[in-house]
Structure formats: C-alpha cells, structure tokens
Scaffold this active site. Structure first.
Site, PDB file in Angstrom:
ATOM      1  N   GLY A 101       8.861   3.039 -13.255  1.00 55.96           N
ATOM      2  CA  GLY A 101       8.097   1.798 -13.091  1.00 55.96           C
ATOM      3  C   GLY A 101       7.650   1.240 -14.416  1.00 55.96           C
ATOM      4  N   ALA A 103       8.428  -1.199 -16.266  1.00 60.94           N
ATOM      5  CA  ALA A 103       8.284  -2.635 -16.509  1.00 60.94           C
ATOM      6  C   ALA A 103       7.063  -3.214 -15.802  1.00 60.94           C
ATOM      7  CB  ALA A 103       9.542  -3.372 -16.041  1.00 60.94           C
ATOM      8  N   MET A 105       2.822  -3.412 -14.587  1.00 60.08           N
ATOM      9  CA  MET A 105       1.580  -3.678 -15.321  1.00 60.08           C
ATOM     10  C   MET A 105       0.877  -2.397 -15.759  1.00 60.08           C
ATOM     11  SD  MET A 105       1.279  -6.814 -15.874  1.00 60.08           S
ATOM     12  CE  MET A 105      -0.398  -6.756 -16.495  1.00 60.08           C
ATOM     13  N   ASN A 195       8.779   5.052   0.173  1.00 60.09           N
ATOM     14  CA  ASN A 195       8.473   5.628  -1.130  1.00 60.09           C
ATOM     15  C   ASN A 195       8.838   7.100  -1.195  1.00 60.09           C
ATOM     16  OD1 ASN A 195       7.564   3.375  -2.528  1.00 60.09           O
ATOM     17  ND2 ASN A 195       5.489   3.558  -1.749  1.00 60.09           N
ATOM     18  N   ASP A 249     -10.387   7.555  -9.286  1.00 58.69           N
ATOM     19  CA  ASP A 249     -11.466   7.745  -8.317  1.00 58.69           C
ATOM     20  C   ASP A 249     -12.633   8.507  -8.957  1.00 58.69           C
ATOM     21  OD1 ASP A 249      -9.866   6.611  -6.210  1.00 58.69           O
ATOM     22  OD2 ASP A 249      -8.757   8.491  -6.174  1.00 58.69           O
ATOM     23  N   ARG A 252     -14.483   6.174 -11.348  1.00 56.87           N
ATOM     24  CA  ARG A 252     -15.296   5.212 -10.612  1.00 56.87           C
ATOM     25  C   ARG A 252     -16.560   5.884 -10.068  1.00 56.87           C
ATOM     26  NH1 ARG A 252     -10.276   2.198  -7.424  1.00 56.87           N
ATOM     27  NH2 ARG A 252      -9.870   0.620  -9.026  1.00 56.87           N
ATOM     28  N   HIS A 277      -5.880  10.556  -1.893  1.00 58.81           N
ATOM     29  CA  HIS A 277      -6.195   9.276  -2.530  1.00 58.81           C
ATOM     30  C   HIS A 277      -6.117   8.198  -1.446  1.00 58.81           C
ATOM     31  CE1 HIS A 277      -6.527   6.185  -5.575  1.00 58.81           C
ATOM     32  NE2 HIS A 277      -5.406   5.632  -5.146  1.00 58.81           N
TER      33      HIS A 277
END
Length: 437
Positions: A101, A103, A105, A195, A249, A252, A277
């Site tokens: 992944g 490419a 963000m 996935n 998590d 946070r 998660h």
C-alpha cells in the site's frame, strides 16, 4: 550514459512493472519486467541501466507504447564508496523494509520517517521496497522521486513493484498497509473475505522469499484477523513475529487520560489496549498509571472511565473525518513508527506497550490461536515478551471476553483462508471502528 544488461525470458501477461533501484554507492539502476497476474514467483526479464523513464502507460486493454524517453535521477547517477567515507564507514549493514500500500496516504507519511532514521537510528542505512498495484505504479514512481529529492543520507535503495514475491525478497521488516477499504453496503464478513485473500497471498510470499526472522506489522483492517491469516500462510516464519497494529488506539487512550487528569501525555504509562481493533477493544484503565499512580486514584470518575473514556477512543477517527474530511493517516503512520521503535528499543523499566500478537501460551487465559492485543515488553532486539504482572477484575475480564468472542467468530469466518476447513460466518454484529468504513 546508459549501461544495460538484458536477460531474456518469456511471459504470458502484458502487464508492466517498473522497478527503480536507487543506490548511492553506484549508478542508478532501472529494471523493467512483466510479472504474472497470479502473483507467483516468476522468471525475470531485466534491463539494468543508469536512466529511468518519465513516460509509463497506465494499464489499458490495448498494447502499450514503448518507453520513449529516459533521464537520470540526479545524485544517484554518481558513484562513490561508502566505506571510503569516514562518516559512513561505521554504519550498520543495510536493512530491508518492505511496505505494501506504498502509494497510499499512511505510507506517504511513514516512508519519510523510515528514511530519516527516526525508527532505526542515525547509523542504520535502509532499503525501502514498495509494493503497489498496476493502477498505482505511476504513483509509486512519484513516491520514489520524492524520496530521492529529500536527500536522506541513510536511504540507500528504493525499489517499486506489484509482485509481492519480488518486493518481499529478503525483507527484514514487512509493513502491510494496503487493504481494500469497506465501502457502502459491504458487510464485515465480505471485508474479511476480500482482504483475507490479499493477506493470505502476502503471507505465502513472505514465507517464500522474506528473511526467516522478518518482523511483520499488519495495518490493513480488520488487522487482527488479517494478521492471523497472514501468519497461517507463512508456516516457516515464527508466529510471534506477526503483529496487528493497535498502537494508535493506545496513543489515543493516553491522550484522553492526560486531558482528563490535566497533565501532559508523557505522564501516562502502562496503557494497554486489549483485544480486537474494533469497537470491542478494551482500553485498560485498571493497570494504566498517571505520574506513577494508578489511574483510578487520579481520576475518580468511574462512570467516565467505564463509558465515556472508551467511547472517545473508539469514535476519535470518525470525529477527525468530520472535522477535517480525511482519515487519520498521519497519526497512524506515527503509531507504526512507535510500534517499531518499541521492538527495537528496550522498554523503560516498569512500563509496557500494546500490540496485537499470537495468543498461544499467553498467561491471561485468553483463547489460543487468535491475534489479540496484549501488554508486551521488549529488550530492543525485535522480540518481545508478554507482561505477566497485570491486575484483572470482573469488569476487565468481561470486556476482554467480548473481544475474544468476536475474534473467534472472525476466525471461523476465514477458515477457508487459514487451512481450517469451510468458513462459517456468525459475526456478533457490526463492530467496525467509526472512520474506517
């Protein structure tokens, strides 16, 4: 100033993968080859030269135009010997980090932290191997160009590709970020299957070509069960080397406790995220500390701890999207760095960190053969041990059991991907975290 080496071979696909290898100790190399679409090991047709193309056709159902123009990537076209330089002669051996992944963000924030030395230190040169898809190959070129323009002294190689059997070659760290996002109307079971197939294939690739001691951090959701699928398809790699990312998590949770107590977040320690998660995750305020004191001695509002505290963590990603219109890519990247540093840096005395790991042999009575977030310590050698001296009460046990039941249900739903028979999906409900749909 081209120097080329051609190795002929035959292929069945017209797909184009372009690999850019950036070596600061020799000329820039570019190799172009055609992989099979089945993502299996393949014979290579390779051209190595000191020039690169600025025209790569996006995948279309018609024949592609040949590459017409190439140009050298600046300083990487020059040659010099690292061992001849006093400043670099004592550097450690190059470490290979593969990122899927790449490419996206999250990777866009993460790669520059890896290249800067933020994770492994100022004497550790890094090779970044970036995995994308046919659709993202040009975007990967752009990523490689930005990495080059940043002039990171420690970044000694960048390669891009769409075949995990090539990108994962000799990987010592594999950061699996790429996953299909959950779209409108998609059931959680459908997301697990789609996935899960990606991570089953990547597990096979890691098993075939990665280092036998590769450390794998799964970020793509649902990350706990994706990590389980991946490790089940990589039987030659120790199961304890696979991690599901729950560090965001944890971060946070520390922030919310600090805000409530009126202290800076570096005063919060021993924070554990138990379980999946998902919305069944369990932020553990029983064992957490503020300024060295138990949280419940500092924050005496039990109702806030049991209800609002957990809800704030679960909904943080969704609130961020409402405020900014984007997902939490930057803070996710920071949490990946934190997770890696926790494994390569000795854990401070008396503290611990959270990560989703394989439950076999755990001391908490949690069901075996799932990936469950638990408290861990590390000596800084990439390995970890589970923390044994934790408190448990009825409230904490009941919450942990709920997350355990959910992960067991997810496991049954992907049995066809873990070699355990026919899948049976009886998921207890929709527990996707807000902001991840």
């Amino acid at each position: 100033m081209a120097v080329a080496e051609f190795i002929p071979s035959s292929f069945s696909s017209s797909s184009l993968t372009k690999t850019i290898s950036l070596y600061s100790s020799q000329l820039l190399h570019v190799s172009t080859h055609k992989p099979r679409l089945s993502l299996t090991p393949l014979r290579r047709s390779k051209i190595c030269c000191s020039v690169i193309s600025n025209e790569v056709q996006a995948p279309v159902p018609v024949a592609k135009e040949p590459i017409k123009k190439t140009e050298c990537f600046g300083v990487f076209c020059l040659t010099y010997d690292l061992k001849a330089e006093e400043e670099t002669s004592s550097w450690k051996k190059l470490i290979n980090v593969s990122v899927s992944g790449a490419a996206g963000m999250i990777a866009n924030h993460l790669l520059f932290k890896l290249a800067s030395g933020e994770v492994f230190g100022s004497d550790q040169p890094v090779a970044l191997k970036l995995l994308g898809s046919e659709r993202s190959i040009q975007a990967l070129e752009g990523v490689a160009m930005e990495l080059e323009d940043s002039l990171f002294p420690l970044l000694r190689e960048v390669s891009i590709g769409i075949d995990p059997y090539e990108v994962f070659q000799d990987a010592e760290w594999a950061l699996l970020i790429g996953a299909k996002p959950r779209g409108p109307g998609m059931e959680r079971a459908g997301l697990l299957d789609i996935n899960g197939q990606i991570f089953a294939e990547q597990g096979k690739a890691l098993n075939a070509v990665a280092s036998r001691n590769v450390k794998v951090i799964v970020v793509g959701n649902p990350c706990n069960t994706n990590a389980l699928i991946c490790l089940k398809n990589a039987p030659d790699i120790p199961a304890k080397n696979f991690h599901a990312l729950t560090r965001l998590d944890e971060n946070r949770a520390k922030c919310q406790l600090a805000l409530k107590a009126g202290v800076f977040y570096d005063k919060v320690s021993n924070m554990t995220i138990w379980g999946n998660h998902s919305t069944t995750q369990v932020p553990d305020f029983l064992n957490a500390k503020i300024n060295g004191f138990p949280v419940k001695d500092v924050i005496r509002d039990s109702k806030w701890l049991e209800e609002e505290f957990t809800e704030k963590i679960q909904k943080r990603g969704g609130v961020l999207i409402q405020k900014w219109g984007r997902s939490s890519a930057a803070s996710t990247a920071v949490s990946v760095v934190d997770a890696m540093r926790s494994l390569v840096t000795p854990t401070p005395e008396g503290d611990w960190f959270s990560t989703g790991v394989y439950t076999n042999g755990n001391p908490y009575g949690i069901a075996e053969d799932i990936v469950f977030s638990m408290p861990c310590r590390s000596k800084g050698d990439g390995d970890y041990e589970l923390v044994k001296d934790v408190l448990m009460d009825d409230y904490l046990r009941s919450r942990i059991k709920k997350s355990e039941d959910e992960l067991l249900a997810e496991k049954r739903c992907v049995a066809h991907l873990t070699g355990e028979g026919i899948a049976v999906c009886d998921l207890p409900g929709d527990t996707m975290l807000p902001g991840e749909m």
